[in-house]
Design a protein around this motif. Structure first.
Motif, PDB file in Angstrom:
ATOM      1  N   CYS A 118      -6.537  -9.407  -1.783  1.00 32.40           N
ATOM      2  CA  CYS A 118      -5.736  -8.191  -1.873  1.00 32.40           C
ATOM      3  C   CYS A 118      -5.507  -7.600  -0.489  1.00 32.40           C
ATOM      4  CB  CYS A 118      -6.446  -7.164  -2.761  1.00 32.40           C
ATOM      5  SG  CYS A 118      -5.440  -5.682  -2.953  1.00 32.40           S
ATOM      6  N   LEU A 120      -4.728  -4.491   0.084  1.00 30.60           N
ATOM      7  CA  LEU A 120      -4.943  -3.041   0.063  1.00 30.60           C
ATOM      8  C   LEU A 120      -6.439  -2.704   0.113  1.00 30.60           C
ATOM      9  CD1 LEU A 120      -2.278  -3.717  -1.895  1.00 30.60           C
ATOM     10  CD2 LEU A 120      -2.188  -1.243  -1.885  1.00 30.60           C
ATOM     11  N   LYS A 121      -6.717  -1.416   0.222  1.00 28.50           N
ATOM     12  CA  LYS A 121      -8.122  -0.973   0.240  1.00 28.50           C
ATOM     13  C   LYS A 121      -8.205   0.338  -0.531  1.00 28.50           C
ATOM     14  CE  LYS A 121      -9.172  -2.802   4.872  1.00 28.50           C
ATOM     15  NZ  LYS A 121      -7.832  -3.327   5.202  1.00 28.50           N
ATOM     16  N   CYS A 122      -8.030   0.259  -1.819  1.00 29.33           N
ATOM     17  CA  CYS A 122      -7.889   1.491  -2.618  1.00 29.33           C
ATOM     18  C   CYS A 122      -9.214   2.244  -2.762  1.00 29.33           C
ATOM     19  CB  CYS A 122      -7.357   1.156  -3.999  1.00 29.33           C
ATOM     20  SG  CYS A 122      -5.778   0.332  -3.896  1.00 29.33           S
ATOM     21  N   HIS A 124     -10.343   3.759  -5.286  1.00 26.75           N
ATOM     22  CA  HIS A 124     -10.985   3.640  -6.598  1.00 26.75           C
ATOM     23  C   HIS A 124     -11.235   2.199  -7.011  1.00 26.75           C
ATOM     24  CE1 HIS A 124      -7.059   2.319  -7.444  1.00 26.75           C
ATOM     25  NE2 HIS A 124      -7.098   2.463  -8.751  1.00 26.75           N
ATOM     26  N   CYS A 125     -10.990   1.221  -6.121  1.00 32.14           N
ATOM     27  CA  CYS A 125     -10.959  -0.199  -6.510  1.00 32.14           C
ATOM     28  C   CYS A 125     -12.228  -0.621  -7.269  1.00 32.14           C
ATOM     29  CB  CYS A 125     -10.807  -1.063  -5.265  1.00 32.14           C
ATOM     30  SG  CYS A 125     -10.771  -2.819  -5.664  1.00 32.14           S
ATOM     31  N   LEU A 131     -13.857  -8.041  -3.347  1.00 31.73           N
ATOM     32  CA  LEU A 131     -12.539  -8.119  -2.712  1.00 31.73           C
ATOM     33  C   LEU A 131     -12.503  -9.018  -1.475  1.00 31.73           C
ATOM     34  CD1 LEU A 131     -10.204  -6.626  -3.989  1.00 31.73           C
ATOM     35  CD2 LEU A 131     -10.296  -4.974  -2.123  1.00 31.73           C
ATOM     36  N   GLY A 161      -6.334  -8.402 -10.536  1.00 29.67           N
ATOM     37  CA  GLY A 161      -7.051  -9.014  -9.425  1.00 29.67           C
ATOM     38  C   GLY A 161      -8.116  -8.064  -8.923  1.00 29.67           C
ATOM     39  N   GLY A 162      -8.193  -8.042  -7.610  1.00 26.01           N
ATOM     40  CA  GLY A 162      -7.303  -8.381  -6.513  1.00 26.01           C
ATOM     41  C   GLY A 162      -5.835  -8.055  -6.853  1.00 26.01           C
ATOM     42  N   GLU A 163      -5.005  -8.570  -6.004  1.00 23.45           N
ATOM     43  CA  GLU A 163      -3.569  -8.385  -6.211  1.00 23.45           C
ATOM     44  C   GLU A 163      -3.009  -9.693  -6.786  1.00 23.45           C
ATOM     45  OE1 GLU A 163      -0.943  -6.050  -6.129  1.00 23.45           O
ATOM     46  OE2 GLU A 163      -0.162  -7.920  -6.919  1.00 23.45           O
ATOM     47  N   SER A 189      -0.063  -3.692  -7.393  1.00 27.34           N
ATOM     48  CA  SER A 189       0.206  -2.554  -6.508  1.00 27.34           C
ATOM     49  C   SER A 189       1.702  -2.487  -6.201  1.00 27.34           C
ATOM     50  CB  SER A 189      -0.549  -2.761  -5.191  1.00 27.34           C
ATOM     51  OG  SER A 189      -0.089  -3.973  -4.590  1.00 27.34           O
ATOM     52  N   ARG A 225      -4.375   4.312  -1.201  1.00 31.80           N
ATOM     53  CA  ARG A 225      -4.321   2.854  -1.346  1.00 31.80           C
ATOM     54  C   ARG A 225      -4.724   2.104  -0.080  1.00 31.80           C
ATOM     55  NH1 ARG A 225      -3.445   0.001  -6.072  1.00 31.80           N
ATOM     56  NH2 ARG A 225      -3.886   1.694  -7.468  1.00 31.80           N
TER      57      ARG A 225
HETATM   58  S1  SF4 Z   1      -7.608  -4.964  -6.169  1.00 36.72           S
HETATM   59 FE1  SF4 Z   1      -6.223  -3.333  -6.871  1.00 36.72          FE
HETATM   60  S2  SF4 Z   1      -7.474  -1.482  -6.747  1.00 36.72           S
HETATM   61 FE2  SF4 Z   1      -8.530  -3.048  -5.513  1.00 36.72          FE
HETATM   62  S3  SF4 Z   1      -7.796  -2.737  -3.414  1.00 36.72           S
HETATM   63 FE3  SF4 Z   1      -6.456  -4.254  -4.370  1.00 36.72          FE
HETATM   64  S4  SF4 Z   1      -4.720  -3.105  -5.242  1.00 36.72           S
HETATM   65 FE4  SF4 Z   1      -6.377  -1.648  -4.802  1.00 36.72          FE
END
Ligand code: SF4
Length: 390
Positions: A118, A120-122, A124-125, A131, A161-163, A189, A225
């Motif tokens: 992924c 991103l670094k959300c 709430h992940c 990850l 996922g992940g993405e 995302s 995000r």
């Molecule tokens: S897996 Fe989903 S919630 Fe987790 S960092 Fe990636 S996009 Fe964000």
């Protein structure tokens, strides 16, 4: 950044037309129930019980329905009418109501995390600890898991996922090799949801896309995000998804500071302008990247969210707004459908969990005895809500 929305928003239907469609759905259900029960009396009893379950779960029938690609949707977790998946869903629900063990549809929905990757670094992940780690599930493993759940009877499979769009070729292969009778969705995302990819996914059999948008303000969303282009990806992803005729939903994890009536209305107005069919509300849980943090909402937040849910789905004034789906509302009314009751979560290593937020692994989707592992998961239940006894 220039904001562009689709010129073809998804069609929200209300009034007489909506009533006629629901009548058609009712006849379809009655025909299925009669073919199973073989007796008008038993059939009426089963349908009455089903209607009561539905009312207990979500309240009165919501006042709108959406039409995408010739099918009708009123709940993010019920397949579209008319489709093979919804026929199987009705058969399964009728059988459950009658207490028979012939569950054509054993699971309403399953979430399968198909990659750890992924960009991103959300905040709430829920997959935070895994990850971008080394992948353990191979494409054949994922196809095997999908096949097993289709074999058991699953109405909707949500690929996450992940993405999941990190590897579009894998997604296409999973969709193309699956059997009919299950509706496939992706949770994304918006990253890499280009027009070309949206079209390819649609052609491969994808039904819908849930895109996370956690704030109406681009900077606040990007900060949440952990990616400065994230809001742009949401906007282009929504547009491309709608234009590929995929059912399109926005999902928001509502933080304490976000939950005000005014913020929710601003979000709903934006979602309507973007042309989506659904808004999904997720309550934060102290797991994954939120582990150990004070993120749980209180009764005051819940009240504001419930009032928003009711207003959007029932008041005439909001009839052209997307349908709102709010799991916390249903769970507080009737208990949890996860833990193998009607739903479960398969993580990026193939482990089974009650749901993405209740993270106690309990068996594996690759187990030689998946039935046994699911029974263990059911027995353990959800640690937050009682399991629904529907
Ligand atoms: S897996 Fe989903 S919630 Fe987790 S960092 Fe990636 S996009 Fe964000």
């Amino acid at each position: 950044m220039k904001t562009e929305y689709t010129t073809h928003p998804q069609q929200v239907i209300t009034g007489i037309r909506k009533k006629l469609i629901r009548l058609g759905v009712g006849f379809h259900m009655a025909r299925i129930a009669y073919s199973i029960c073989k007796s008008p009396v038993v059939c009426i009893k089963a349908l009455t019980k089903l209607a009561k379950h539905r009312r207990d779960y979500a309240g009165e029938m919501i006042k709108k329905i959406v039409r995408v690609d010739g099918k009708y949707y009123w709940d993010l977790y019920i397949p579209g009418y008319q489709s093979e998946a919804i026929t199987n869903f009705f058969i399964g629900e009728t059988n459950r109501t009658l207490g028979t063990d012939k569950n054509t549809i054993r699971f309403t929905n399953i979430l399968i995390a198909i990659t750890k990757r992924c960009p991103l670094k959300c905040e709430h992940c829920f997959e935070w600890d895994a990850l971008n780690g080394k992948e353990t599930l191979t494409l054949p493993d994922i196809k095997n898991i999908v096949g097993k759940f289709q074999e058991m009877g699953t109405g909707i499979i949500q690929l996450t996922g992940g993405e999941p769009l990190m590897n579009v070729d894998d997604l296409l292969e999973i969709l193309k090799s699956s059997k009919s009778g299950t509706a496939f969705w992706i949770f994304t995302s918006g990253y890499n949801l280009t027009r070309e990819n949206a079209m390819k996914l649609k052609q491969a059999g994808l039904t819908g896309v849930v895109i996370s948008m956690d704030h109406f303000d681009p900077d606040a969303h990007n900060q949440f995000r952990g990616a400065h282009k994230s809001f742009e990806w949401v906007q282009s992803g929504v547009k491309n998804s709608i234009e590929a005729n995929l059912v399109t939903a926005l999902s928001i994890c509502v933080s304490k500071s976000f939950v005000t009536e005014s913020n929710l209305m601003t979000y709903a107005n934006l979602a309507k302008n973007m042309g989506v069919s659904f808004i999904q509300i997720l309550e934060p849980r102290a797991v994954g990247h939120y582990n150990g943090k004070d993120v749980l909402l209180d009764a005051g937040h819940e009240k504001i969210l419930e009032s928003f849910y009711l207003k959007m789905n029932y008041q005439k004034r909001y009839r052209k707004f997307p349908i709102v789906c709010y799991h916390g509302y249903y769970q507080r009314k009737t208990g949890c459908f996860g833990s193998g009751n009607r739903s479960l979560y398969v993580d990026t290593d193939g482990n089974l969990h009650a749901c993405p937020f209740c993270r106690t692994k309990m068996g594996s989707a690759l187990s030689d005895d998946l039935d046994r592992d699911i029974e263990q998961l059911k027995e353990a239940g959800c640690h937050e809500f009682k399991t629904s006894n529907f």
